[in-house]
Design an enzyme around this catalytic site. Sequence first.
Site, PDB file in Angstrom:
ATOM      1  CB  CYS A  53      -0.930   0.104   1.237  1.00  4.36           C
ATOM      2  SG  CYS A  53      -1.965  -1.652   1.384  1.00  4.36           S
ATOM      3  CG  HIS A 109      -0.742   3.078   4.847  1.00  5.60           C
ATOM      4  ND1 HIS A 109      -0.819   1.868   4.207  1.00  5.60           N
ATOM      5  CD2 HIS A 109      -0.045   3.191   5.834  1.00  5.60           C
ATOM      6  CE1 HIS A 109      -0.108   1.129   4.950  1.00  5.60           C
ATOM      7  NE2 HIS A 109       0.246   1.634   6.018  1.00  5.60           N
TER       8      HIS A 109
END
Length: 343
Positions: A53, A109
């Site tokens: 990610c 993130h």
Amino acid sequence: RPDLVLFVADDLAFNDVGYNHAPGGPAPLATPRIDALAARSLRLERFYGQPMCTPARAALVTGRHAHRLGLAYFVLLANQPTGLPQTETTVAERLRGAGYATAMVGKWHLGFGKRAWLPTSRGFGTFFGYCLGAQDYVRHEAAEWLEGSIDAPRRRPVAMDRPGHDLWRDARPLDRTPATDGVHSSDLFAAEAKKVFAEADETIPLFLYFAAQTPHAHFVEGHPERHRATARRLGFAEDDRRYDVAALVAALDEQVGAVEDALATRGGDAVFWFLGDNGPEAGLGASAYPLRGAKRTCFEGGLRTPAFVYAPGLVRPGATSAPVHVVDVAPTLLALAGAPAGA
């Protein structure tokens, strides 16, 4: 100038959208809104993300390879005091400088330990979402904060009185409230996207970065009944690992429809770029068939994801087998917006 939507699915497998399903693998899932939009789009048959990610999202928002950013080799964890380097300029910053209103909904993130790493310091006028890599879908608690979570099962309920609540409004972490606790993130984020469009100035072009939590297949307790019903209709029993994936992909499809409908209310030129960040987690029911590998690997199944660009009058519908990489997204959006790409 066109309104821009960048829609990212989390851990979406190559084979788990209807238009991309390959015979011979696991049973297909239901994605009617994604399929209908893809049919009117330029389908990117060889779109490549990153193995995980954080590297994918760093490359996505900067247009630069993750190894140049120091974020190539793993995801950012809760105890890491770092983030996307402040020396980098994001696509949101460039678009904002070119006169766009900017908003982000969903998974960031890319750092949260300093305000300078939060989305609202990286070009986004508003932010509603979470900052870490995974969380409980309905309690919005990031499991990596919790003792022993590395060995916890994927359906483990997270206690309400434990630390780790990860839901933010702009640069402010939110307290638990009845308005969010027990509400699936797919519903929260779809409602927020509708709010962004409803409140946007019609005279200013808008850029929305919508980073869905779905279909990330960890801590999946709490599917809305309508998504469970979709999984059952497809023939999956609750003890089938594909059951959870089917419900999560149904939620993803619903969010795509909600964002597409909200975008349509604006009228005028629009770009809707749909993509996945990386392949699926191995062994949790998702399918990258017929590709080899999964998330965390550099095989095709770990890197290659469904992707398409809907931009009527700007991008001709059809399909292309030309390789497209996640670093291509930011400069392409800037070009479509007539904004400078920078160095």
